[in-house]
Design a protein around this motif. Structure first.
Motif, PDB file in Angstrom:
ATOM      1  N   ALA A   1       0.833  -1.207   0.000  1.00 43.41           N
ATOM      2  CA  ALA A   1       0.000   0.000   0.000  1.00 43.41           C
ATOM      3  C   ALA A   1       0.863   1.249   0.000  1.00 43.41           C
ATOM      4  CB  ALA A   1      -0.931  -0.013   1.212  1.00 43.41           C
ATOM      5  N   LEU A   2       1.928   1.254   0.775  1.00 42.09           N
ATOM      6  CA  LEU A   2       2.837   2.404   0.808  1.00 42.09           C
ATOM      7  C   LEU A   2       3.530   2.592  -0.539  1.00 42.09           C
ATOM      8  CD1 LEU A   2       4.544   2.026   4.314  1.00 42.09           C
ATOM      9  CD2 LEU A   2       3.057   3.896   3.559  1.00 42.09           C
ATOM     10  N   ALA A   3       3.852   1.487  -1.193  1.00 42.28           N
ATOM     11  CA  ALA A   3       4.584   1.549  -2.456  1.00 42.28           C
ATOM     12  C   ALA A   3       3.781   2.176  -3.580  1.00 42.28           C
ATOM     13  CB  ALA A   3       5.039   0.147  -2.864  1.00 42.28           C
ATOM     14  N   LEU A   4       2.462   2.309  -3.413  1.00 46.10           N
ATOM     15  CA  LEU A   4       1.640   2.934  -4.452  1.00 46.10           C
ATOM     16  C   LEU A   4       1.918   4.428  -4.563  1.00 46.10           C
ATOM     17  CD1 LEU A   4      -1.796   1.186  -3.809  1.00 46.10           C
ATOM     18  CD2 LEU A   4      -0.114   0.657  -5.596  1.00 46.10           C
ATOM     19  N   GLY A   5       2.437   5.036  -3.504  1.00 41.41           N
ATOM     20  CA  GLY A   5       2.761   6.458  -3.539  1.00 41.41           C
ATOM     21  C   GLY A   5       1.568   7.341  -3.217  1.00 41.41           C
ATOM     22  N   GLU A   6       1.827   8.626  -3.148  1.00 44.06           N
ATOM     23  CA  GLU A   6       0.798   9.599  -2.758  1.00 44.06           C
ATOM     24  C   GLU A   6      -0.092  10.015  -3.922  1.00 44.06           C
ATOM     25  OE1 GLU A   6       0.016  10.613   0.246  1.00 44.06           O
ATOM     26  OE2 GLU A   6       1.549   9.293   1.090  1.00 44.06           O
ATOM     27  N   MET A   7       0.453  10.068  -5.116  1.00 52.52           N
ATOM     28  CA  MET A   7      -0.314  10.523  -6.288  1.00 52.52           C
ATOM     29  C   MET A   7      -1.407   9.511  -6.636  1.00 52.52           C
ATOM     30  SD  MET A   7       1.064  11.458 -10.125  1.00 52.52           S
ATOM     31  CE  MET A   7       2.236  12.616  -9.423  1.00 52.52           C
TER      32      MET A   7
ATOM     33  N   GLY B   1      -7.994  -5.141   2.915  1.00 51.39           N
ATOM     34  CA  GLY B   1      -8.127  -4.105   3.934  1.00 51.39           C
ATOM     35  C   GLY B   1      -6.858  -3.320   4.176  1.00 51.39           C
ATOM     36  N   ALA B   2      -5.709  -3.882   3.819  1.00 48.07           N
ATOM     37  CA  ALA B   2      -4.441  -3.167   3.991  1.00 48.07           C
ATOM     38  C   ALA B   2      -4.408  -1.866   3.204  1.00 48.07           C
ATOM     39  CB  ALA B   2      -3.278  -4.066   3.573  1.00 48.07           C
ATOM     40  N   PHE B   3      -5.236  -1.769   2.166  1.00 42.51           N
ATOM     41  CA  PHE B   3      -5.182  -0.601   1.290  1.00 42.51           C
ATOM     42  C   PHE B   3      -6.115   0.519   1.733  1.00 42.51           C
ATOM     43  CE2 PHE B   3      -3.351  -4.117  -0.855  1.00 42.51           C
ATOM     44  CZ  PHE B   3      -2.261  -3.560  -1.521  1.00 42.51           C
ATOM     45  N   THR B   4      -6.762   0.338   2.876  1.00 42.66           N
ATOM     46  CA  THR B   4      -7.533   1.452   3.439  1.00 42.66           C
ATOM     47  C   THR B   4      -6.627   2.598   3.850  1.00 42.66           C
ATOM     48  OG1 THR B   4      -7.461   0.430   5.637  1.00 42.66           O
ATOM     49  CG2 THR B   4      -9.380  -0.045   4.266  1.00 42.66           C
TER      50      THR B   4
ATOM     51  N   ALA C   1      -4.481   3.855   1.967  1.00 41.42           N
ATOM     52  CA  ALA C   1      -4.195   4.625   0.752  1.00 41.42           C
ATOM     53  C   ALA C   1      -5.502   4.850  -0.014  1.00 41.42           C
ATOM     54  CB  ALA C   1      -3.187   3.878  -0.116  1.00 41.42           C
ATOM     55  N   PRO C   2      -6.443   5.618   0.573  1.00 39.55           N
ATOM     56  CA  PRO C   2      -7.780   5.771  -0.025  1.00 39.55           C
ATOM     57  C   PRO C   2      -7.818   6.696  -1.222  1.00 39.55           C
ATOM     58  CG  PRO C   2      -7.598   7.133   1.924  1.00 39.55           C
ATOM     59  CD  PRO C   2      -6.328   6.354   1.841  1.00 39.55           C
ATOM     60  N   GLN C   3      -6.704   7.338  -1.542  1.00 37.64           N
ATOM     61  CA  GLN C   3      -6.702   8.307  -2.633  1.00 37.64           C
ATOM     62  C   GLN C   3      -6.722   7.649  -4.014  1.00 37.64           C
ATOM     63  OE1 GLN C   3      -4.172   7.493  -0.695  1.00 37.64           O
ATOM     64  NE2 GLN C   3      -2.178   7.729  -1.643  1.00 37.64           N
ATOM     65  N   HIS C   4      -6.503   6.351  -4.082  1.00 43.47           N
ATOM     66  CA  HIS C   4      -6.401   5.684  -5.374  1.00 43.47           C
ATOM     67  C   HIS C   4      -7.751   5.181  -5.878  1.00 43.47           C
ATOM     68  CE1 HIS C   4      -2.097   5.923  -4.982  1.00 43.47           C
ATOM     69  NE2 HIS C   4      -2.127   5.275  -3.831  1.00 43.47           N
ATOM     70  N   ASP C   5      -7.825   4.939  -7.171  1.00 44.30           N
ATOM     71  CA  ASP C   5      -8.971   4.264  -7.793  1.00 44.30           C
ATOM     72  C   ASP C   5      -8.639   2.773  -7.845  1.00 44.30           C
ATOM     73  OD1 ASP C   5     -10.014   6.766  -8.213  1.00 44.30           O
ATOM     74  OD2 ASP C   5      -9.535   6.837 -10.339  1.00 44.30           O
ATOM     75  N   TYR C   6      -9.448   1.952  -7.207  1.00 41.75           N
ATOM     76  CA  TYR C   6      -9.140   0.531  -7.104  1.00 41.75           C
ATOM     77  C   TYR C   6     -10.058  -0.324  -7.974  1.00 41.75           C
ATOM     78  CZ  TYR C   6      -6.161   1.546  -3.079  1.00 41.75           C
ATOM     79  OH  TYR C   6      -5.173   2.027  -2.261  1.00 41.75           O
ATOM     80  N   VAL C   7      -9.440  -1.289  -8.657  1.00 42.14           N
ATOM     81  CA  VAL C   7     -10.155  -2.375  -9.312  1.00 42.14           C
ATOM     82  C   VAL C   7      -9.709  -3.645  -8.608  1.00 42.14           C
ATOM     83  CG1 VAL C   7     -10.555  -3.647 -11.445  1.00 42.14           C
ATOM     84  CG2 VAL C   7     -10.231  -1.160 -11.521  1.00 42.14           C
TER      85      VAL C   7
ATOM     86  N   ALA D   1     -14.683  -4.724   3.128  1.00 45.73           N
ATOM     87  CA  ALA D   1     -13.290  -4.850   3.584  1.00 45.73           C
ATOM     88  C   ALA D   1     -12.402  -3.710   3.103  1.00 45.73           C
ATOM     89  CB  ALA D   1     -12.711  -6.180   3.118  1.00 45.73           C
ATOM     90  N   LEU D   2     -12.800  -3.031   2.022  1.00 46.49           N
ATOM     91  CA  LEU D   2     -11.989  -1.923   1.502  1.00 46.49           C
ATOM     92  C   LEU D   2     -12.884  -0.696   1.310  1.00 46.49           C
ATOM     93  CD1 LEU D   2      -9.280  -0.896   0.522  1.00 46.49           C
ATOM     94  CD2 LEU D   2      -9.763  -1.869  -1.740  1.00 46.49           C
ATOM     95  N   PRO D   3     -13.133   0.041   2.384  1.00 41.49           N
ATOM     96  CA  PRO D   3     -14.023   1.209   2.308  1.00 41.49           C
ATOM     97  C   PRO D   3     -13.295   2.440   1.772  1.00 41.49           C
ATOM     98  CG  PRO D   3     -13.280   0.888   4.558  1.00 41.49           C
ATOM     99  CD  PRO D   3     -12.675  -0.225   3.755  1.00 41.49           C
ATOM    100  N   VAL D   4     -13.187   2.524   0.459  1.00 44.66           N
ATOM    101  CA  VAL D   4     -12.545   3.665  -0.194  1.00 44.66           C
ATOM    102  C   VAL D   4     -13.554   4.326  -1.128  1.00 44.66           C
ATOM    103  CG1 VAL D   4     -10.201   2.740  -0.009  1.00 44.66           C
ATOM    104  CG2 VAL D   4     -11.617   2.119  -1.978  1.00 44.66           C
ATOM    105  N   PRO D   5     -13.319   5.576  -1.518  1.00 39.82           N
ATOM    106  CA  PRO D   5     -14.308   6.294  -2.337  1.00 39.82           C
ATOM    107  C   PRO D   5     -14.542   5.691  -3.715  1.00 39.82           C
ATOM    108  CG  PRO D   5     -12.791   7.838  -1.289  1.00 39.82           C
ATOM    109  CD  PRO D   5     -12.223   6.477  -1.069  1.00 39.82           C
ATOM    110  N   ARG D   6     -13.491   5.150  -4.318  1.00 39.41           N
ATOM    111  CA  ARG D   6     -13.611   4.670  -5.694  1.00 39.41           C
ATOM    112  C   ARG D   6     -13.124   3.221  -5.769  1.00 39.41           C
ATOM    113  NH1 ARG D   6     -11.766   9.540  -5.312  1.00 39.41           N
ATOM    114  NH2 ARG D   6      -9.594   8.843  -5.428  1.00 39.41           N
ATOM    115  N   LEU D   7     -14.087   2.323  -5.967  1.00 42.22           N
ATOM    116  CA  LEU D   7     -13.790   0.890  -5.957  1.00 42.22           C
ATOM    117  C   LEU D   7     -14.676   0.173  -6.966  1.00 42.22           C
ATOM    118  CD1 LEU D   7     -12.589  -1.723  -4.644  1.00 42.22           C
ATOM    119  CD2 LEU D   7     -14.495  -1.610  -3.024  1.00 42.22           C
ATOM    120  N   ALA D   8     -14.056  -0.652  -7.811  1.00 42.76           N
ATOM    121  CA  ALA D   8     -14.794  -1.516  -8.738  1.00 42.76           C
ATOM    122  C   ALA D   8     -14.426  -2.956  -8.425  1.00 42.76           C
ATOM    123  CB  ALA D   8     -14.456  -1.172 -10.182  1.00 42.76           C
TER     124      ALA D   8
END
Length: 245
Positions: free
Chosen positions: A118-124, A138-141, A143-149, A159-166
């Motif tokens: 999750a950290l390796a994805l970066g801030e952008m 759930g580890a990727f919660t 880093a919620p700034q990303h768009d996840y598929v 398990a992954l409550p982020v704004p953008r998830l497919a």
């Protein structure tokens, strides 16, 4: 010969389909999928209750050999099997598929844990393809700034409550052509996966290489030092030798 096969992998599936008729096998599955594929041997679902439970089950069922054909990341059951078989003297063989190796053109960042991934994805903000199963998303919660598929056999629920998830429900294997089309269609910018080895899910690695997509790849955990072979064919040969003794 009564054999317990700890399964859940393509190697286990290949093994049970090709067993000698003189082998009375039980296939054990962890129960992480609600509709596992039917196999041509007796199948039990669920855990044993640690080394003590596994020891009791092996004794009760008069098991003479155990094949650990679990997933490379199923570390706990591998440790339990090694400890149990050492205590009881029951023969143990592990199927250890070789991990994937970096090839020219691979843009890999190798990490030890999902938290590091999750950290390796970066801030952008990036469009991220998670193909890690449902239990560790759930580890990727963090880093919620990303768009996840997310692709998984079972739904991931909340398990992954982020704004953008497919979510994509699918079961492998997936070949390189299909994975290339999928990554391009979904406009994936980075892939997160486990280094599970084997051909069944290598297509995504080859596709990412062809498209120049970076990959965050989690190294497999260390497994107990036990007798092992790389594939089902090796396990079949081992069983045949024991039958002929």
């Amino acid at each position: 010969m009564r054999v317990l096969i700890l399964g859940g992998t393509s190697e286990a599936s290949t093994l049970v389909k090709r067993l000698d008729p003189r082998i009375d096998a039980t296939l054990s599955l962890a129960g992480r999928t609600s509709a596992p594929k039917r196999e041509p041997v007796r199948t039990r679902i669920g855990g044993f209750g640690g080394p003590e439970g596994l020891t009791a089950w092996i004794a009760e069922n008069r098991i003479e050999a155990v094949i650990d054909a679990t997933h490379p990341f199923a570390a706990q059951i591998g440790r339990n099997a090694a400890l149990t078989c050492k205590r009881t003297g029951v023969a143990l063989l592990a199927i250890r598929r070789p991990a994937w190796e970096r090839r020219p053109g691979d843009l890999w960042t190798e990490v030890e844990t999902m938290a590091e991934a999750a950290l390796a994805l970066g801030e952008m903000t990036r469009r991220v393809f998670l193909t890690i199963g449902r239990l560790e998303v759930g580890a990727f919660t963090t880093a919620p700034q990303h768009d996840y598929v997310v692709r998984s056999i079972e739904p991931i629920g909340d398990a992954l409550p982020v704004p953008r998830l497919a979510e994509i429900a699918a079961r492998g294997p997936f070949d390189e052509a299909a994975e290339t089309a999928f990554l391009a269609e979904r406009r994936i910018e980075i892939l997160v996966t486990k280094n599970s080895g084997g051909p069944a899910t290598y297509g995504k690695i080859a596709a990412a290489r062809a498209l120049g997509i970076p990959v965050v790849i989690v190294r497999p955990p260390r497994k107990p030092d036990v007798a092992s072979v790389p594939d089902a064919e090796g396990a079949l040969a081992w069983l045949e030798r024991r039958l002929d003794c």
